[in-house]
Design a protein around this motif. Sequence first.
Motif, short mmCIF file in Angstrom:
data_model
loop_
_atom_site.label_atom_id
_atom_site.label_comp_id
_atom_site.label_asym_id
_atom_site.label_seq_id
_atom_site.Cartn_x
_atom_site.Cartn_y
_atom_site.Cartn_z
N GLY A 156 0.82 -1.21 0.00
CA GLY A 156 0.00 0.00 0.00
C GLY A 156 0.85 1.26 0.00
O GLY A 156 0.54 2.24 -0.68
N LEU A 157 1.95 1.23 0.75
CA LEU A 157 2.87 2.36 0.77
C LEU A 157 3.47 2.60 -0.61
O LEU A 157 3.55 3.73 -1.08
CB LEU A 157 3.98 2.12 1.80
N ALA A 158 3.88 1.53 -1.28
CA ALA A 158 4.45 1.66 -2.62
C ALA A 158 3.42 2.23 -3.59
O ALA A 158 3.73 3.10 -4.40
CB ALA A 158 4.96 0.31 -3.12
N ILE A 159 2.19 1.75 -3.51
CA ILE A 159 1.13 2.26 -4.39
C ILE A 159 0.87 3.74 -4.10
O ILE A 159 0.72 4.55 -5.02
CB ILE A 159 -0.15 1.41 -4.24
N TRP A 160 0.85 4.11 -2.81
CA TRP A 160 0.65 5.50 -2.45
C TRP A 160 1.78 6.38 -2.98
O TRP A 160 1.54 7.48 -3.47
CB TRP A 160 0.53 5.61 -0.93
N LEU A 161 3.03 5.90 -2.88
CA LEU A 161 4.17 6.67 -3.38
C LEU A 161 4.06 6.89 -4.89
O LEU A 161 4.37 7.97 -5.39
CB LEU A 161 5.47 5.95 -3.05
N ILE A 162 3.62 5.87 -5.61
CA ILE A 162 3.46 6.00 -7.05
C ILE A 162 2.31 6.96 -7.36
O ILE A 162 2.42 7.84 -8.21
CB ILE A 162 3.22 4.63 -7.69
N TRP A 163 1.19 6.81 -6.66
CA TRP A 163 -0.01 7.61 -6.91
C TRP A 163 0.22 9.10 -6.66
O TRP A 163 -0.23 9.95 -7.42
CB TRP A 163 -1.15 7.10 -6.03
N THR A 164 0.93 9.44 -5.60
CA THR A 164 1.16 10.84 -5.25
C THR A 164 2.32 11.47 -6.00
O THR A 164 2.53 12.67 -5.91
CB THR A 164 1.42 10.99 -3.74
N GLY A 165 3.08 10.66 -6.72
CA GLY A 165 4.21 11.20 -7.48
C GLY A 165 5.48 11.30 -6.67
O GLY A 165 6.50 11.74 -7.18
N ARG A 166 5.45 10.88 -5.42
CA ARG A 166 6.66 10.95 -4.60
C ARG A 166 7.71 9.95 -5.07
O ARG A 166 8.89 10.14 -4.84
CB ARG A 166 6.32 10.70 -3.14
N LEU A 167 7.29 8.89 -5.72
CA LEU A 167 8.23 7.88 -6.19
C LEU A 167 9.12 8.44 -7.29
O LEU A 167 10.25 8.01 -7.46
CB LEU A 167 7.48 6.64 -6.68
N ASP A 181 16.86 4.58 -2.87
CA ASP A 181 15.58 4.54 -2.18
C ASP A 181 14.68 3.46 -2.78
O ASP A 181 14.01 2.73 -2.05
CB ASP A 181 14.86 5.89 -2.28
N GLY A 182 14.66 3.38 -4.09
CA GLY A 182 13.85 2.37 -4.76
C GLY A 182 14.30 0.95 -4.45
O GLY A 182 13.48 0.05 -4.25
N MET A 183 15.62 0.76 -4.41
CA MET A 183 16.13 -0.58 -4.09
C MET A 183 15.80 -0.95 -2.65
O MET A 183 15.45 -2.09 -2.37
CB MET A 183 17.64 -0.64 -4.33
#
Length: 141
Positions: A10-21, A28-30
Amino acid sequence: MGALALLLAGLAIWLIWTGRLQRMTAKDGMALGAALVGAVLAAKGKPVIGAPLLIGAAFFFVKQGNAKSRPGKRPAVPPRADEVARARALLGVAPDADAKAIRAAHRRLIASVHPDKGGTEALAAQINAARDLLLADQKQR
């Protein structure tokens, strides 16, 4: 452990959704990927393999958070006069322009060359850098 895997997913999906990723570095990604793999392995009954991955990722993010909260070690270097002159020429502002005039010139210029309006990212980056340089130069005066 299954709840932890769902929480991290869920955290990963939220990071992608908000553009923070998009603002994350490769490290950080690794670390996020290692945390996800560790949580999945721990949830599947292999905590000996999954726990070190989760703990390592947690230490990485704690270390990153501490490093970002510390003030920089290098003092701010004042901009050189020729860089300031080029930035003023690019934005088309006078040497005695205040912050309001610099921001207005930046807005006017970036509106015509923004990548969304058909301009190039490189030119927009130069204009943004010129604004930042002039504002920093003005703060130092």
